[in-house]
Design a protein around this motif. Structure first.
Motif, short mmCIF file in Angstrom:
data_model
loop_
_atom_site.label_atom_id
_atom_site.label_comp_id
_atom_site.label_asym_id
_atom_site.label_seq_id
_atom_site.Cartn_x
_atom_site.Cartn_y
_atom_site.Cartn_z
N ALA A 249 -4.82 1.81 -31.66
CA ALA A 249 -6.05 1.35 -31.00
C ALA A 249 -5.85 1.21 -29.50
O ALA A 249 -4.71 1.05 -29.02
N TYR A 250 -7.00 1.27 -28.80
CA TYR A 250 -7.10 0.85 -27.41
C TYR A 250 -8.04 -0.36 -27.42
O TYR A 250 -9.26 -0.21 -27.30
N PRO A 251 -7.50 -1.56 -27.61
CA PRO A 251 -8.34 -2.75 -27.80
C PRO A 251 -9.31 -2.99 -26.65
O PRO A 251 -10.46 -3.40 -26.88
N ALA A 252 -8.88 -2.75 -25.41
CA ALA A 252 -9.75 -3.01 -24.27
C ALA A 252 -11.00 -2.14 -24.30
O ALA A 252 -12.05 -2.51 -23.77
N HIS A 253 -10.90 -0.97 -24.91
CA HIS A 253 -12.04 -0.05 -25.01
C HIS A 253 -12.71 -0.11 -26.38
O HIS A 253 -13.69 0.59 -26.62
N GLY B 124 -18.94 -3.06 -32.62
CA GLY B 124 -18.94 -2.32 -31.36
C GLY B 124 -17.74 -1.42 -31.14
O GLY B 124 -17.51 -0.95 -30.02
N TRP B 125 -16.98 -1.17 -32.18
CA TRP B 125 -15.81 -0.29 -32.06
C TRP B 125 -16.21 1.15 -32.32
O TRP B 125 -17.07 1.42 -33.17
N MET B 126 -15.56 2.09 -31.62
CA MET B 126 -15.63 3.51 -31.96
C MET B 126 -14.40 3.83 -32.80
O MET B 126 -13.30 3.37 -32.49
N VAL B 127 -14.59 4.61 -33.85
CA VAL B 127 -13.48 4.95 -34.74
C VAL B 127 -13.29 6.47 -34.74
O VAL B 127 -14.22 7.22 -35.05
N ARG C 18 -14.45 -0.71 -44.24
CA ARG C 18 -13.71 -1.21 -43.08
C ARG C 18 -14.22 -0.57 -41.80
O ARG C 18 -14.42 -1.23 -40.78
N GLN C 19 -14.45 0.76 -41.86
CA GLN C 19 -14.96 1.46 -40.68
C GLN C 19 -16.35 0.92 -40.29
O GLN C 19 -16.63 0.72 -39.11
N ASN C 20 -17.19 0.65 -41.27
CA ASN C 20 -18.52 0.12 -40.97
C ASN C 20 -18.44 -1.25 -40.29
O ASN C 20 -19.22 -1.56 -39.38
N ARG C 21 -17.48 -2.09 -40.75
CA ARG C 21 -17.32 -3.40 -40.12
C ARG C 21 -16.90 -3.26 -38.66
O ARG C 21 -17.38 -3.99 -37.79
N LEU D 91 -11.98 8.03 -24.62
CA LEU D 91 -11.69 7.02 -23.61
C LEU D 91 -12.58 7.20 -22.38
O LEU D 91 -13.07 6.22 -21.81
N SER D 92 -12.79 8.43 -21.99
CA SER D 92 -13.64 8.72 -20.81
C SER D 92 -15.07 8.26 -21.06
O SER D 92 -15.71 7.66 -20.20
N ARG D 93 -15.58 8.53 -22.27
CA ARG D 93 -16.94 8.13 -22.61
C ARG D 93 -17.07 6.61 -22.61
O ARG D 93 -18.05 6.04 -22.08
N LEU D 94 -16.06 5.92 -23.17
CA LEU D 94 -16.14 4.47 -23.25
C LEU D 94 -15.98 3.81 -21.88
O LEU D 94 -16.62 2.79 -21.59
N GLU D 95 -15.18 4.42 -21.03
CA GLU D 95 -15.03 3.88 -19.68
C GLU D 95 -16.30 4.07 -18.86
O GLU D 95 -16.63 3.24 -18.00
N ALA D 96 -17.02 5.16 -19.13
CA ALA D 96 -18.24 5.45 -18.37
C ALA D 96 -19.44 4.64 -18.86
O ALA D 96 -20.46 4.52 -18.17
N ALA D 97 -19.34 4.11 -20.07
CA ALA D 97 -20.49 3.38 -20.66
C ALA D 97 -20.71 2.06 -19.93
O ALA D 97 -19.81 1.45 -19.44
#
Length: 306
Positions: A238-242, A274-277, A266-269, A300-306
């Motif tokens: 994981a990248y917890p910050a993202h 707010g996590w991307m899997v 688990r994925q749905n939870r 990561l690029s998409r999540l940083e740009a959001a």
């Protein structure tokens, strides 16, 4: 003087299964007495430059060491595998030498000329210089059927002669085009990974290596996700910050309907929090690491740009 000569020969031959090299015989007897012992049948030619002391029993261990002494090499391949208990005894006599050497040995002994025969990959076992267990199971792929190599790998892991990590690391260090031994063990290791037989440490190593090779930010491996003081899930990386979770699906571990259902719940939870899997198979990780790294970087690029 005669008894002193016998004692000197016995001192050398005893730990060597009744064998002495020509040089050892000269040192113990002198050249003249050595020649007489040969003519009298007290020293019997065993291999070029190696003699068996009359009366010493002829054994497989003796034959293997004799070939190693004659070649000035190390016991390897199937002989080493037999000595380490990786395969059933079958009487193979195989040794390895550097590629610049062309020693003469008497059949059925076989000499392999190996370019990457490093001294640090050899050790002593039962009075012989032998390739270590990790090197042995890799070299076995050069001379034995895949099924035998697979069984040897399993036996070595079960008896704790080595770990999957150690075999993987040396295979990658030795691997090169045309070296069939490393190709065989690579395929066996990949098959083992694809069934996810509990190698979480190997999973972590693969991801750490992938991140390093493709210049990804460091991953949190076997990461636990908690929310409001309650455990939600543990993900492979994981990248917890993202809030980016990465899962690797093995075929056997996710084959049952129950396991499939648990994974999706688990994925749905995670998504609800707010996590991307991202999901990959072991086949992706092992055979297409660049594509995995590209997908992770894009997420990561998409999540940083959001």
């Amino acid at each position: 003087m005669q008894s002193e000569s016998c004692a000197a020969i016995d001192e050398v031959a005893g730990p060597q299964y009744g064998l002495v090299t020509s040089e050892q015989a000269v040192k113990a007897l002198g050249r003249g007495r050595k020649a007489r012992w040969i003519s009298e049948g007290r020293l019997i030619v065993h291999q070029p430059g190696v003699f068996r002391v009359a009366g010493a029993p002829q054994t497989w261990h003796q034959a293997v060491l004799g070939a190693a002494l004659a070649a000035e090499g190390v016991v390897s391949h199937r002989s080493a595998a037999e000595l380490w208990g990786l395969i059933q005894p079958a009487g193979h006599i195989e040794v390895s030498v550097r590629p610049d050497r062309r020693p003469r040995v008497v059949l059925p002994a076989v000499v392999h000329r190996i370019g990457d025969l490093h001294p640090r990959l050899a050790t002593e076992r039962l009075g012989m210089a032998v390739t270590d267990p990790v090197r042995t199971v890799i070299d076995l792929g050069l001379v034995a059927p895949k099924v035998l190599v697979r069984d040897a790998l399993s036996r070595g892991l079960t008896t704790k002669l080595f770990t999957v990590m150690e075999v993987t690391a040396l295979r990658e260090a030795l691997g090169r085009p045309g070296r069939n031994g490393t190709g065989v063990i690579r395929k066996i290791l990949e098959e083992r990974l694809l069934t996810l037989e509990g190698e979480e440490s190997l999973l972590e190593a693969r991801f750490a290596d992938l991140a390093r090779r493709f210049d990804l930010p460091p991953l949190s491996l076997q990461h636990e996700v908690w929310h409001a003081g309650r455990f939600v899930a543990r993900v492979d990386a994981a990248y917890p910050a993202h809030r980016l979770a990465i899962e690797v699906d093995g075929y056997s571990a996710h084959a049952s309907p129950e396991a499939f259902q648990r994974d999706r719940a688990r994925q749905n939870r995670l998504v609800a929090l707010g996590w991307m899997v991202l999901r990959f198979t072991w086949d992706d990780v092992v055979r297409r690491p660049s594509a995995v790294a590209s997908d992770i970087r894009a997420a990561l690029s998409r999540l940083e740009a959001a």
